[in-house]
Enzyme design. Sequence first.
Site, short mmCIF file in Angstrom:
data_model
loop_
_atom_site.label_atom_id
_atom_site.label_comp_id
_atom_site.label_asym_id
_atom_site.label_seq_id
_atom_site.Cartn_x
_atom_site.Cartn_y
_atom_site.Cartn_z
N HIS A 78 6.31 31.78 106.80
CA HIS A 78 5.27 32.40 107.64
C HIS A 78 5.03 33.80 107.10
CE1 HIS A 78 3.20 34.41 110.74
NE2 HIS A 78 4.25 35.08 111.16
N ASN A 91 -1.12 38.92 108.76
CA ASN A 91 -0.33 37.94 109.49
C ASN A 91 -1.27 37.15 110.39
OD1 ASN A 91 1.24 36.61 111.42
ND2 ASN A 91 2.71 38.28 111.66
N CYS A 121 4.24 32.61 116.05
CA CYS A 121 4.39 32.52 114.59
C CYS A 121 5.06 31.23 114.14
CB CYS A 121 5.17 33.72 114.06
SG CYS A 121 4.19 35.22 114.16
N1 ACO Z 1 0.19 53.65 110.01
C1 ACO Z 1 0.90 54.78 109.86
N2 ACO Z 1 2.05 55.03 110.50
C2 ACO Z 1 2.51 54.08 111.33
C3 ACO Z 1 1.83 52.86 111.52
C4 ACO Z 1 0.62 52.66 110.83
N3 ACO Z 1 -0.09 51.55 110.94
N4 ACO Z 1 2.54 52.10 112.38
C5 ACO Z 1 3.63 52.80 112.73
N5 ACO Z 1 3.61 54.00 112.09
C6 ACO Z 1 4.62 55.07 112.16
C7 ACO Z 1 5.40 55.04 113.44
O1 ACO Z 1 4.75 55.75 114.44
C8 ACO Z 1 6.72 55.68 113.01
O2 ACO Z 1 6.53 57.08 112.99
P1 ACO Z 1 7.74 58.07 113.43
O3 ACO Z 1 8.84 57.79 112.46
O4 ACO Z 1 7.12 59.41 113.32
O5 ACO Z 1 8.09 57.66 114.84
C9 ACO Z 1 6.89 55.24 111.56
O6 ACO Z 1 5.57 54.84 111.11
C10 ACO Z 1 7.85 54.08 111.37
O7 ACO Z 1 7.52 53.07 112.34
P2 ACO Z 1 8.33 51.74 112.42
O8 ACO Z 1 7.77 50.90 113.53
O9 ACO Z 1 9.79 52.05 112.43
O10 ACO Z 1 7.96 51.07 111.01
P3 ACO Z 1 8.60 49.81 110.31
O11 ACO Z 1 9.09 50.17 108.99
O12 ACO Z 1 9.53 49.07 111.24
O13 ACO Z 1 7.33 48.87 110.09
C11 ACO Z 1 6.40 46.88 110.99
C12 ACO Z 1 6.63 48.38 111.19
C13 ACO Z 1 5.55 46.69 109.74
C14 ACO Z 1 5.66 46.33 112.19
C15 ACO Z 1 7.75 46.13 110.81
O14 ACO Z 1 8.65 46.56 111.81
C16 ACO Z 1 7.64 44.64 110.85
O15 ACO Z 1 7.03 44.01 110.00
N6 ACO Z 1 8.31 43.98 111.80
C17 ACO Z 1 8.39 42.53 111.87
C18 ACO Z 1 7.08 41.89 112.19
C19 ACO Z 1 7.26 40.39 112.39
O16 ACO Z 1 7.93 39.71 111.65
N7 ACO Z 1 6.71 39.85 113.46
C20 ACO Z 1 6.98 38.45 113.77
C21 ACO Z 1 5.82 37.66 113.65
S1 ACO Z 1 4.50 38.19 114.68
C22 ACO Z 1 4.44 37.03 116.01
O17 ACO Z 1 5.30 36.24 116.24
C23 ACO Z 1 3.27 37.15 116.91
#
Ligand code: ACO
Length: 334
Positions: free
Chosen positions: A261, A291, A115
């Site tokens: 980003h 993303n 990223c």
């Molecule tokens: N649809 C429905 N439910 C989902 C999905 C989905 N697509 N994905 C996860 N869930 C569920 C999970 O199973 C979990 O269920 P549970 O509570 O029953 O266990 C619940 O939703 C919450 O999951 P979390 O992973 O805690 O959700 P969060 O609010 O953290 O969102 C996300 C996930 C969007 C990925 C977030 O953590 C995020 O954006 N993180 C940062 C991403 C980022 O900046 N990456 C860096 C760049 S990428 C790179 O460098 C390659």
Amino acid sequence: MYKSKITGLGKYVPERIVTNNDLTKYMDTSDEWIRERTGIEERHWVVPGDGNTTATMGVKAAKQALQHANLTPKDIDFIVFATLSPDYYFPGGGVQVQKMLGCDTVGALDVRNQCSGFVYALATADQFIKTGMYKNILVIGSELQSTGLDLSTRGRGVAVIFGDGAGAVVLSRSDDDSDILSNHLHSEGKYAEELTVKVPGNQNPPNKLVENWDSEDLSYYPYMNGNYVFKHAVTRFPEVIMEGLQANNLTPQDVDLLIPHQANLRISQFVQKKLGMKDEQIMNNIQKYGNTTAASIPIALTEAWEQGRIKRGDIVVTAAFGSGFTWGSNIIKF
Ligand code: ACO
């Protein structure tokens, strides 16, 4: 020292649009969940076999950037290509671009900073311009991520986020006040395992992969400790933006446009709030593209330019955080 100026901008995304509702065909997810947690409404994904690869998309974006800069491939002195999704394990995309564009036998450098790839790539190109070694450098960020995702419910925490596409800039020796004022690059490798694709890698040579093939082996797919990455991102983004601004005696109020980003709309909104910036000071287009990793900043830069949100003389700040962990910013007088 010479100054560096962005003289050309270009972008390319595949035609196929995949909405959040389309994803419900593959996995247990919903439009509401994806919008609420990430801000994403749709993304562009290649149709396998449509000719789009990481390199070809990069070339399409580069052609647009060259046209905008009023240059031809023969004017290019060097290529910097950032991606986490190269067409080949090796060689990297830079040499493919050199061939496909028909550049002279100029140097081609590949950047593997996920990223943060474009921020690192631009900073690298800037050094070559500043020293006077090169006059015109193509800087490309391109990603084809859709074919490497786990589209089952098992992979939904990652698969809904990523999009395909490419962006490019031409960085040239500046003949006026325009300049890249400074670059700020960081890494913290102790978190490498929090956001990673482990295979293919040299710890898993081909014979081992064939012998031990296991369709349940998830190490081929991106693994992301989402919450953990999120928490680091909301700290590192404001930190590295402020580091850059302070180095130039600037404040967030002096920024005409911040191009973060596009990782997650909630991250960008948090950063905006933390820095006390107005809506018009920040570029968000993750809603349409998801993303796109190394491509997200040059796509957003190009779109901001097309929409008239950047003009010459503006202070434009780019910032990224991602796998590595790596993060960084470029402070640009456009
Ligand atoms: N649809 C429905 N439910 C989902 C999905 C989905 N697509 N994905 C996860 N869930 C569920 C999970 O199973 C979990 O269920 P549970 O509570 O029953 O266990 C619940 O939703 C919450 O999951 P979390 O992973 O805690 O959700 P969060 O609010 O953290 O969102 C996300 C996930 C969007 C990925 C977030 O953590 C995020 O954006 N993180 C940062 C991403 C980022 O900046 N990456 C860096 C760049 S990428 C790179 O460098 C390659």
